[in-house]
Design an enzyme around this catalytic site. Structure first.
Site, short mmCIF file in Angstrom:
data_model
loop_
_atom_site.label_atom_id
_atom_site.label_comp_id
_atom_site.label_asym_id
_atom_site.label_seq_id
_atom_site.Cartn_x
_atom_site.Cartn_y
_atom_site.Cartn_z
N VAL A 19 -17.64 13.30 -12.20
CA VAL A 19 -18.00 12.78 -13.52
C VAL A 19 -17.44 11.38 -13.76
CG1 VAL A 19 -18.28 15.05 -14.57
CG2 VAL A 19 -16.00 14.01 -14.49
N HIS A 32 -43.99 -5.52 13.14
CA HIS A 32 -44.78 -4.28 13.17
C HIS A 32 -44.55 -3.57 14.50
CE1 HIS A 32 -48.17 -1.56 12.57
NE2 HIS A 32 -48.53 -1.83 13.83
N ALA A 39 -24.08 8.81 -7.71
CA ALA A 39 -24.16 8.76 -6.25
C ALA A 39 -23.25 9.77 -5.58
CB ALA A 39 -23.84 7.35 -5.76
N GLU A 84 0.84 -1.20 0.00
CA GLU A 84 0.00 0.00 0.00
C GLU A 84 0.87 1.24 0.00
OE1 GLU A 84 -2.44 2.73 -0.35
OE2 GLU A 84 -3.41 0.76 -0.24
N GLY A 142 -7.75 2.32 1.85
CA GLY A 142 -7.96 2.87 0.52
C GLY A 142 -8.84 4.10 0.48
N ILE A 143 -9.29 4.42 -0.74
CA ILE A 143 -10.13 5.59 -0.95
C ILE A 143 -11.43 5.48 -0.17
CG2 ILE A 143 -11.50 6.85 -2.67
CD1 ILE A 143 -8.54 7.45 -2.81
N GLY A 151 -22.25 16.29 -12.46
CA GLY A 151 -22.44 14.85 -12.39
C GLY A 151 -23.42 14.47 -11.30
N MET A 168 -3.94 2.41 4.67
CA MET A 168 -4.75 1.20 4.66
C MET A 168 -6.23 1.60 4.72
SD MET A 168 -2.82 -1.39 4.30
CE MET A 168 -4.04 -2.67 4.63
#
Length: 464
Positions: free
Chosen positions: A268, A443, A182, A33, A39-40, A179, A37
């Site tokens: 985008v 319920h 999400a 890495e 990541g994005i 854009g 650690m």
């Protein structure tokens, strides 16, 4: 030269999950890495954005207290503290991932990894050109970065990618989001709920273009009601940077207009991190910025695999994690391993209101020539939703009219990103409408709307 059974390049939700599963299966495993650690997703995506969106949700509730019988004056917030909290959440989880690596006896090598070549069945990998490792199996999990469009490139100050949008020094008074996937919609929702004037631009005819059109239309109606200005079928032709603002030239419907905002967020799409990996020394094929693989995550080069955002879409963290497990179990030769069914991968957008879906949209099902039955149930007909004060939303289900197979589920409203897993489980188990209808739902809960939507598809709805 250090020998491993499996080397994983990238420690994001695909890479670190693959590493844990590989270790569980008895492989001597290393993760390479170059940044943090997790990541994005953990550091600059899924997790910190959810922390920010939680803040905007609270801000929305604070400004709706009168409906619940409360009276509070002079509501204010500390924007710097809001950003600090989101970073602290990410840091906590990043440290948690490092702990998991240690617990599972996975070795972490920090630095830039590159494939150096092959010696028989062994693949050589270097870290910063200093440490040299080799293994018969190398998994590429290098993720992706924000796509940059010519003339609309981010500069980190006036034009932001998701990274800058998560750590601004102050709340901008106005911004343009380019854009409406999400990522774009989540940022538009966060900044609008915090008080910024937001304009959302989408080149296609609908926002959230991968979603069912009925759900997209409801989302647009809700966002516009909140004050977000939305331009579909519109392109941003140019950005003119001023001292502390940006003037955007918009073209759509045969007309051109200019708007000036304090900041711009470019959302985008993404492009896979395939550069400087030494792929030219292999048979690996890259198409449209992503590595081509088969159903087992295998590339064209024997012993090298690709998972997550660097490979084909959908580009979602949970898809990457699933691929990580699938990939190492296939390497191990487990007979219980099956290829991933992409139609069973859920998609979630954590805006206000939330959007979640799995499977075919109504439009796609019809295009495939399926004889379908469609069920709908509104939040306004659900007791728990009314008690919560969350009456805006819809649950929609799509079934094959002949077999009763659940083809798709599409939802908008409070907590649908949690509810969608019920339909994911139903699709994985290949449940029919009869089995779902015979399931007892508690319920009062929001989940009852899922039941009612299925009943509606077959003319048996109770509370509508």
């Amino acid at each position: 030269m250090t020998d491993y059974d499996v080397i994983i390049i990238g420690g994001g939700p695909g890479g670190y999950v693959a590493a844990i599963r590989a270790s569980q299966l008895g492989f001597k495993t290393a993760v390479l890495e170059k940044e943090q650690m997790g990541g994005i997703c953990l550091n600059w995506g899924c997790i910190p954005t959810k922390a920010l969106l939680r803040t905007s949700e609270i801000n929305h509730l604070l400004h709706s207290l009168d409906a619940y019988g409360f009276k509070v004056d002079n509501i204010t917030f500390d924007f710097k503290k809001i950003i600090e909290r989101s970073r602290a959440v990410s840091n906590q989880l990043m440290m948690g991932v490092r702990h998991l690596m240690k617990k599972n006896k996975v070795t972490i090598h920090e630095g830039n990894a590159q494939i150096k070549g092959r010696q028989g069945t062994e693949i050589e990998v270097s870290v910063d050109g200093k440490s040299f490792l080799k293994a018969p199996h190398v998994i590429l999990a290098t993720g992706a970065r924000a796509r940059q469009l010519p003339g609309l490139e981010s500069d980190g100050k006036l034009v932001w990618t998701y990274r800058e949008a998560m750590v601004p020094e102050k709340l901008p008074g106005s911004l343009l989001v380019i854009g409406s996937g999400a990522i774009g919609v989540e940022f538009a929702s966060f900044y609008r709920q915090m008080g910024a004037e937001v304009t959302l631009v989408e080149v296609l005819d609908t926002i959230l273009p991968v979603e069912d059109k009925e759900i997209s239309a409801l989302a647009r109606k809700s966002f516009e009601k909140q004050g977000i200005k939305i331009h579909t079928g519109t392109t941003v032709k140019a950005l003119k940077k001023n001292k502390d603002s940006v003037t955007a030239v918009l073209e759509g419907g045969g007309k051109s207009q200019e708007i000036t905002v304090e900041r711009v967020i470019s959302a985008v799409g993404i492009v896979g991190n395939t550069e400087n990996l030494g792929l030219e020394k292999t048979k690996i094929k890259v198409e449209k910025g992503h590595i081509l693989t088969n159903e087992w995550c295998e590339t064209a080069e024997l012993g090298i695999y690709a998972i997550g955002d660097v490979a084909a879409g959908p580009w979602l963290a949970h898809k990457a994690s699933h691929e990580g497990v699938l990939c190492v179990e296939k390497i191990k030769g487990l007979k219980s391993t099956h290829p991933m069914k992409k139609e069973n991968i859920p998609g979630c957008t954590y805006s206000y209101p939330q959007i979640a879906s799995v499977g075919l949209t109504e439009e796609k099902a019809k295009a495939l020539g399926r004889d379908i039955k469609v069920g709908r149930f509104p939040y306004l007909g659900n007791g728990k939703a009314i008690a919560m004060g969350e009456t805006e939303g819809l649950v929609k289900t799509i079934f094959d009219g002949t077999s009763g197979e659940l083809l798709g589920a599409h939802m908008i409203g409070a907590e649908v990103t949690e509810l969608i897993q019920g339909f994911c489980l139903a699709k994985t188990l290949e449940a029919t409408e009869q089995e779902i209808m015979e399931t007892i739902f508690p319920h009062p809960t929001l989940s009852e709307m899922m039941h009612e939507s299925v009943l509606d598809a077959f003319g048996k709805v109770i509370h509508m």
